[in-house]
Scaffold this motif. Sequence first.
Motif, PDB file in Angstrom:
ATOM      1  N   GLY A 179      27.621  13.753  52.057  1.00 16.02           N
ATOM      2  CA  GLY A 179      27.074  15.225  52.414  1.00 16.02           C
ATOM      3  C   GLY A 179      27.593  16.235  51.900  1.00 16.02           C
ATOM      4  O   GLY A 179      27.914  17.380  52.482  1.00 16.02           O
ATOM      5  N   SER A 180      28.089  16.242  50.410  1.00 14.38           N
ATOM      6  CA  SER A 180      28.764  17.234  49.824  1.00 14.38           C
ATOM      7  C   SER A 180      27.859  18.282  49.639  1.00 14.38           C
ATOM      8  O   SER A 180      26.632  18.323  49.590  1.00 14.38           O
ATOM      9  N   ALA A 181      28.600  19.594  49.718  1.00 11.13           N
ATOM     10  CA  ALA A 181      27.785  20.884  49.520  1.00 11.13           C
ATOM     11  C   ALA A 181      26.904  20.708  48.129  1.00 11.13           C
ATOM     12  O   ALA A 181      27.504  20.500  47.113  1.00 11.13           O
ATOM     13  N   VAL A 182      25.851  21.353  48.114  1.00 11.02           N
ATOM     14  CA  VAL A 182      25.088  21.869  46.893  1.00 11.02           C
ATOM     15  C   VAL A 182      25.327  23.261  46.490  1.00 11.02           C
ATOM     16  O   VAL A 182      24.859  24.260  47.651  1.00 11.02           O
ATOM     17  N   SER A 183      25.642  23.718  45.441  1.00 12.26           N
ATOM     18  CA  SER A 183      25.830  25.104  45.032  1.00 12.26           C
ATOM     19  C   SER A 183      24.400  25.532  44.271  1.00 12.26           C
ATOM     20  O   SER A 183      24.025  24.716  43.447  1.00 12.26           O
ATOM     21  N   LEU A 184      23.776  26.515  44.816  1.00 16.05           N
ATOM     22  CA  LEU A 184      22.567  26.986  44.134  1.00 16.05           C
ATOM     23  C   LEU A 184      22.830  28.066  43.207  1.00 16.05           C
ATOM     24  O   LEU A 184      23.570  29.001  43.395  1.00 16.05           O
ATOM     25  N   ASP A 185      21.961  28.026  42.124  1.00 10.23           N
ATOM     26  CA  ASP A 185      22.080  29.123  41.111  1.00 10.23           C
ATOM     27  C   ASP A 185      21.045  30.331  41.390  1.00 10.23           C
ATOM     28  O   ASP A 185      21.513  31.302  40.864  1.00 10.23           O
ATOM     29  N   GLY A 186      20.367  30.280  42.168  1.00  9.08           N
ATOM     30  CA  GLY A 186      19.374  31.175  42.482  1.00  9.08           C
ATOM     31  C   GLY A 186      18.288  30.752  43.373  1.00  9.08           C
ATOM     32  O   GLY A 186      18.625  29.726  44.198  1.00  9.08           O
ATOM     33  N   GLY A 187      17.234  31.606  43.703  1.00 11.11           N
ATOM     34  CA  GLY A 187      16.116  31.092  44.367  1.00 11.11           C
ATOM     35  C   GLY A 187      16.141  31.845  45.828  1.00 11.11           C
ATOM     36  O   GLY A 187      17.176  32.198  46.225  1.00 11.11           O
ATOM     37  N   GLU A 188      15.006  31.456  46.502  1.00  7.69           N
ATOM     38  CA  GLU A 188      14.767  31.879  47.786  1.00  7.69           C
ATOM     39  C   GLU A 188      15.904  31.304  48.667  1.00  7.69           C
ATOM     40  O   GLU A 188      16.275  32.121  49.635  1.00  7.69           O
ATOM     41  N   LEU A 189      16.039  29.953  48.609  1.00  7.56           N
ATOM     42  CA  LEU A 189      16.757  29.337  49.531  1.00  7.56           C
ATOM     43  C   LEU A 189      18.116  29.932  49.289  1.00  7.56           C
ATOM     44  O   LEU A 189      18.936  30.228  50.578  1.00  7.56           O
ATOM     45  N   ALA A 190      18.715  30.386  48.256  1.00  7.69           N
ATOM     46  CA  ALA A 190      19.963  30.575  48.087  1.00  7.69           C
ATOM     47  C   ALA A 190      20.237  32.168  48.794  1.00  7.69           C
ATOM     48  O   ALA A 190      21.213  32.527  49.543  1.00  7.69           O
ATOM     49  N   GLY A 191      19.018  32.915  48.861  1.00  9.08           N
ATOM     50  CA  GLY A 191      19.075  34.271  49.565  1.00  9.08           C
ATOM     51  C   GLY A 191      19.234  34.031  50.821  1.00  9.08           C
ATOM     52  O   GLY A 191      20.026  34.846  51.594  1.00  9.08           O
ATOM     53  N   ARG A 192      18.468  33.116  51.256  1.00 12.00           N
ATOM     54  CA  ARG A 192      18.349  32.940  52.732  1.00 12.00           C
ATOM     55  C   ARG A 192      19.623  32.322  53.282  1.00 12.00           C
ATOM     56  O   ARG A 192      19.987  32.786  54.279  1.00 12.00           O
ATOM     57  N   ILE A 193      20.225  31.437  52.649  1.00 12.49           N
ATOM     58  CA  ILE A 193      21.600  30.728  53.025  1.00 12.49           C
ATOM     59  C   ILE A 193      22.572  31.872  53.080  1.00 12.49           C
ATOM     60  O   ILE A 193      23.341  31.896  53.955  1.00 12.49           O
ATOM     61  N   ALA A 194      22.434  32.728  52.057  1.00 16.86           N
ATOM     62  CA  ALA A 194      23.533  33.873  52.159  1.00 16.86           C
ATOM     63  C   ALA A 194      23.366  34.781  53.376  1.00 16.86           C
ATOM     64  O   ALA A 194      24.427  35.115  54.103  1.00 16.86           O
ATOM     65  N   ALA A 195      22.080  34.997  53.780  1.00 20.44           N
ATOM     66  CA  ALA A 195      21.986  35.857  54.905  1.00 20.44           C
ATOM     67  C   ALA A 195      22.377  35.298  56.184  1.00 20.44           C
ATOM     68  O   ALA A 195      22.517  35.766  57.126  1.00 20.44           O
ATOM     69  N   LEU A 196      22.156  33.828  56.216  1.00 21.15           N
ATOM     70  CA  LEU A 196      22.747  33.078  57.326  1.00 21.15           C
ATOM     71  C   LEU A 196      24.227  32.901  57.396  1.00 21.15           C
ATOM     72  O   LEU A 196      24.679  32.437  58.423  1.00 21.15           O
ATOM     73  N   GLN A 197      24.959  33.400  56.633  1.00 20.23           N
ATOM     74  CA  GLN A 197      26.482  33.289  56.604  1.00 20.23           C
ATOM     75  C   GLN A 197      27.357  34.101  57.737  1.00 20.23           C
ATOM     76  O   GLN A 197      26.652  35.143  58.379  1.00 20.23           O
ATOM     77  N   PRO A 198      28.338  33.534  58.054  1.00 21.15           N
ATOM     78  CA  PRO A 198      29.050  34.355  59.218  1.00 21.15           C
ATOM     79  C   PRO A 198      29.579  35.584  58.795  1.00 21.15           C
ATOM     80  O   PRO A 198      29.513  35.829  57.406  1.00 21.15           O
ATOM     81  N   ALA A 199      30.072  36.580  59.792  1.00 21.79           N
ATOM     82  CA  ALA A 199      30.530  37.866  59.416  1.00 21.79           C
ATOM     83  C   ALA A 199      31.857  37.719  58.660  1.00 21.79           C
ATOM     84  O   ALA A 199      32.666  36.777  59.049  1.00 21.79           O
ATOM     85  N   ASP A 200      31.982  38.532  57.937  1.00 21.17           N
ATOM     86  CA  ASP A 200      33.410  38.653  57.095  1.00 21.17           C
ATOM     87  C   ASP A 200      34.563  38.907  58.157  1.00 21.17           C
ATOM     88  O   ASP A 200      34.485  39.919  58.858  1.00 21.17           O
ATOM     89  N   ALA A 201      35.486  38.056  58.193  1.00 25.15           N
ATOM     90  CA  ALA A 201      36.578  38.096  59.036  1.00 25.15           C
ATOM     91  C   ALA A 201      37.380  39.097  58.878  1.00 25.15           C
ATOM     92  O   ALA A 201      38.178  39.945  59.503  1.00 25.15           O
TER      93      ALA A 201
END
Length: 475
Positions: free
Chosen positions: A276-298
């Motif tokens: 289950g290692s993480a997949v690093s995306l280089d772009g695309g809609e999915l990368a944009g959506r995952i970025a929006a789903l991240q937690p707030a910066d501490a």
Amino acid sequence: MSSFGGLSTAYTGLVAARKALEVTGQNVANANTEGYTRQRVDQSPMAQSVLATYFTQSSVGDGVVVTGVSRLNDAVVDARVNSTASSAAYWNASANAASAVETSLNEPGKNGLSQVMSDFWSSWQQMANNTGGSTAPAQALNLISQGNLVASTISAGYTAAAEAWTDARAAAASIVTTVNATAAKIADLNTSIRSLTAAGGNVNGLLDQRDAAVTQLAKLTGASTRGNADGSIDVIIGGNTLVSGSTTRQVALSGAGDFSAVASTPVKLAWDSPTGSAVSLDGGELAGRIAALQPADAGGSGTGGVYAEAAKAYDDAARSIADKVNAVHETGTTSAGTTGLDFFSYSATSPAALTLKVVPTSLAGIASADGTKGNLDNSVADRIAQLGAAADSPNAGWATYVSRVGGQSATAAARATTATTAATSATDAQTSVSGVDLDEETSNLVMYQHAYQASARVINTINDILDTLINMGAR
């Protein structure tokens, strides 16, 4: 060349012209088919098969042969289409998320938190200006109502951000399903292309389907490709192979499934495997959506996921207004002489934005005096009213957030516009190379029709010559 050899040569011309007409007809039929790449017949002259002799002195060849049907595409242009589509999809997803959050704030506007807090401070000022009498209870109820409106506005904003996060995660999960299905389709097409190529068949239609699937993956994940000698391709995402020939790997969305867990288990794309290692995306809609789903910066920079940052801003506003009002209110005295009372309360273990409440229910619970200046003193209420104008007021903190999200939305929108323009330009360039031009195809139809008629005329002419020779020999 003998007369019979001439018939053979003319026949090859007929075959080649007919094949060219068929391919041109295929182009015309698919002029409006999305993803179709125009085709052309490849022809080559047939070499002379018999050496010239005293009796056969002609050195003319043996006609023409169709060597294949080519797709008129440009690999460089196709790669540019995929890369620009990836960038455009990423920035459009980011811009849509930021714009949705910005719109939900209702700022500036009468329903925005800024205006609601301003009205709340004004209610405290009215209490401070009250000199007693029959209007005091009504003013107290108005103040309590405004306090409840602050609490409900903050709660509604926090809830909207959490619900938007949930919807965005569901959309991202749907994209992951599409990614896996598209990858499987490419693997199947690889198998078909490899088999048909080995059998000498025409794989142009399959290549069109595969290219369309690759472009879709590029839009979703920023995928790139690598060609193989057998006609198959490998699809790469984040430096790792998603499709290798006829085999494919699956990806899955992992991390928080509920907004309450986003800070502890951030959402990520991972390989659907025991590791289950993480997949690093280089772009695309999915990368944009995952970025929006991240937690707030501490650290409070505001660079975390837009939904979590919005929820954090509401939570910070709830804590700020409650703590600052309570700090002054606790020093005041009620009309009954009670001191040390809070105006707001919120849970220490749950989001303050969801649990913020007004404690007093009537004038008796509001400590507007300092207890040393007589019955008409409302100096504590005045001090609370002035909190809204302080440099570190809840209003100032909220205004900073609103300004930041507005800037982020504008930047993302500008980047999306630029990326979309580049993607459109790349697509136009691809269309100019690979698209069907009906005017050109009409011209080709006329040309190939004349070629067919000319070959047929050669056959008729040779037939007439042979008939004349046969008739002469019969005399």
